[in-house]
Design an enzyme around this catalytic site. Structure first.
Site, PDB file in Angstrom:
ATOM      1  CE  LYS A 183      -1.481   1.184 -10.158  1.00 38.92           C
ATOM      2  NZ  LYS A 183      -0.368   0.341  -9.900  1.00 38.92           N
TER       3      LYS A 183
HETATM    4  C1  LIG Z   1       0.623  -0.762 -10.492  1.00 39.11           C
HETATM    5  C2  LIG Z   1       0.335  -2.188 -10.799  1.00 39.11           C
HETATM    6  C3  LIG Z   1       1.025  -3.232 -10.177  1.00 39.11           C
HETATM    7  C4  LIG Z   1       2.221  -3.018  -9.315  1.00 39.11           C
HETATM    8  O1  LIG Z   1       2.027  -2.195  -8.244  1.00 39.11           O
HETATM    9  P1  LIG Z   1       3.296  -1.737  -7.385  1.00 39.11           P
HETATM   10  O2  LIG Z   1       2.709  -1.319  -6.078  1.00 39.11           O
HETATM   11  O3  LIG Z   1       3.910  -0.586  -8.131  1.00 39.11           O
HETATM   12  O4  LIG Z   1       4.213  -2.869  -7.269  1.00 39.11           O
HETATM   13  C5  LIG Z   1       0.626  -4.532 -10.419  1.00 39.11           C
HETATM   14  N1  LIG Z   1      -0.376  -4.797 -11.270  1.00 39.11           N
HETATM   15  C6  LIG Z   1      -1.059  -3.829 -11.905  1.00 39.11           C
HETATM   16  C7  LIG Z   1      -2.184  -4.200 -12.811  1.00 39.11           C
HETATM   17  C8  LIG Z   1      -0.703  -2.493 -11.709  1.00 39.11           C
HETATM   18  O5  LIG Z   1      -1.342  -1.523 -12.381  1.00 39.11           O
END
Ligand SMILES: *Cc1c(COP(=O)(O)O)cnc(C)c1O
Length: 389
Positions: A183
């Site tokens: 991210k």
């Molecule tokens: C990555 C992601 C999540 C989950 O994030 P985590 O921190 O891995 O739990 C939720 N929603 C979207 C749209 C994502 O891309």
């Protein structure tokens, strides 16, 4: 040249801050975590933030705090990651999948209103700020208010992103950020629930640690008379450690710088791929500065002479990484079968996912790397014409 889909850089204060935690003798949730929470809240301009071990946990806590429960209907886009919808199922509620707009993959006010017409009793909306671009949050908020729909924002892609000069994180009832490794800022694994509601914050804080009504840190550092704690609900184990928070603090310092570097990548792609009639580029309707550019996703259109699988193969052959966002949830066995979903109800998601490719994008991606990706992609697309002939 080899260009990965994404690459993480921890060359700010990450090591220094992590070392400090390791040397401090206290590794899990305590003052580094609280400092990270405070700095996130200050950055965004929201009242409260609660650090957890994933965005999925943040979404779960937000929905639980908003009392989403048995048989409640909750809107969620089909074009998203599984996490956005699974937490609805965990609360015994029922996801109502919505299509998204072509080329932004966002839920628009029009799509939401259509959803409400068909499901007038819906209780909540999980709004994904797709790819790092804010949905039309003001209009959507108004619709939600008018219909008593709770608004949970899945901002896993959207830090730091703005809508009309305000950071995402202070609009809806609760906003959930992800610090997963790929991210825009990361703690390796982690997430944050941001809210202006004291009630949601208090409930989330208790539920993130076993339903205990006091922080563990509090118990261990307080005077001896404070040993006692109570369990007021069957909570979860969702707290963020100080080690992870230390990485987050260092990443947060560089969040805007890294966002700008991603913007550089996106603008490079827009410029270099503008003439490629075979692909539809993503639509950015906000100022480029307000977008966190988590994903840069193209779609091969009807003029493209090649199948996507051919393009992907040739990108791989050229050592260029890519990703696919997303195989929509209405195509996933569990959701398709449990809720009897019909692909025809999701024409835009269908049109997108079968022909979409997400191009490499990361802070520090160089002009040489970007040029290599663009040149290679254009060469691949051109080669398709001779192949057809
Ligand atoms: C990555 C992601 C999540 C989950 O994030 P985590 O921190 O891995 O739990 C939720 N929603 C979207 C749209 C994502 O891309």
């Amino acid at each position: 040249m080899k260009v990965p889909y994404c690459r993480v850089y921890c060359d700010g204060h990450e090591l220094e801050y992590v070392r400090r935690v390791l040397e401090s003798g206290w590794l899990t949730t305590a003052h580094v975590c609280f400092e990270f929470e405070q700095k996130m809240a200050d950055f965004i301009g929201c009242r409260y933030s609660c650090a957890v071990n994933s965005a999925t946990a943040a979404l779960h806590l937000a929905a639980e705090a908003l009392e989403i429960g048995e048989n409640d209907l909750v809107f969620v886009p089909s074009m998203t990651f599984a996490a956005s919808a699974e937490i609805i199922v965990h609360l015994q509620a029922r996801p109502v999948f919505l299509d998204t707009e072509y080329r932004t993959n966002l839920i628009t006010p029009e799509i939401l209103e259509e959803g409400i017409r068909k499901n007038p009793n819906a209780k909540a909306l999980i709004l994904v700020h797709y790819g790092g671009q804010s949905a039309r949050i003001d209009e959507i908020q108004e619709i939600c208010r008018a219909h008593h729909i709770k608004l949970i924002e899945d901002a896993a892609h959207a830090f730091p992103s703005k809508y009309q000069d305000r950071y995402i994180g202070s609009f809806g009832d609760a906003t959930c950020f992800s610090f997963y490794a790929n991210k825009t800022i990361t703690t390796a694994e982690g997430g944050m629930l941001c809210t202006n509601s004291e009630n949601i914050y208090k409930r989330a804080k208790i539920m993130r640690l076993h339903g205990i009504n006091r922080d563990v840190w509090d118990r261990y550092t307080g005077n001896a008379s404070k040993w006692e704690y109570d369990v007021v609900a069957a909570g979860y184990k969702y707290n963020m450690t100080d080690i992870h928070a230390a990485i987050g603090l260092a990443q947060l310092e560089r969040a805007e710088e890294m966002r700008q570097q991603r913007q550089f990548c996106a603008e490079f792609y827009y410029r270099e791929l503008a003439d490629s009639v075979e692909i539809d580029l993503p639509v950015c309707y906000v100022p480029h500065e307000d977008h966190s550019w988590h994903i840069f996703q193209i779609v091969l259109n009807d003029q493209c002479p090649l199948k996507r699988s051919d393009v992907l193969q040739q990108l791989s052959d050229a050592d260029i990484g890519f990703s696919i966002h997303y195989k929509p949830l209405h195509q996933m066995t569990f959701y398709k079968e449990k809720y009897h979903l019909n692909p025809e109800d999701f024409p835009n998601a269908e049109k997108t996912w079968q022909r979409t490719i997400s191009l490499p994008i990361y802070a520090r991606m160089t002009s040489d790397e970007l040029e290599y990706v663009c040149k290679t992609l254009k060469k691949i697309l051109k080669s398709g014409y001779s192949k057809v002939r």
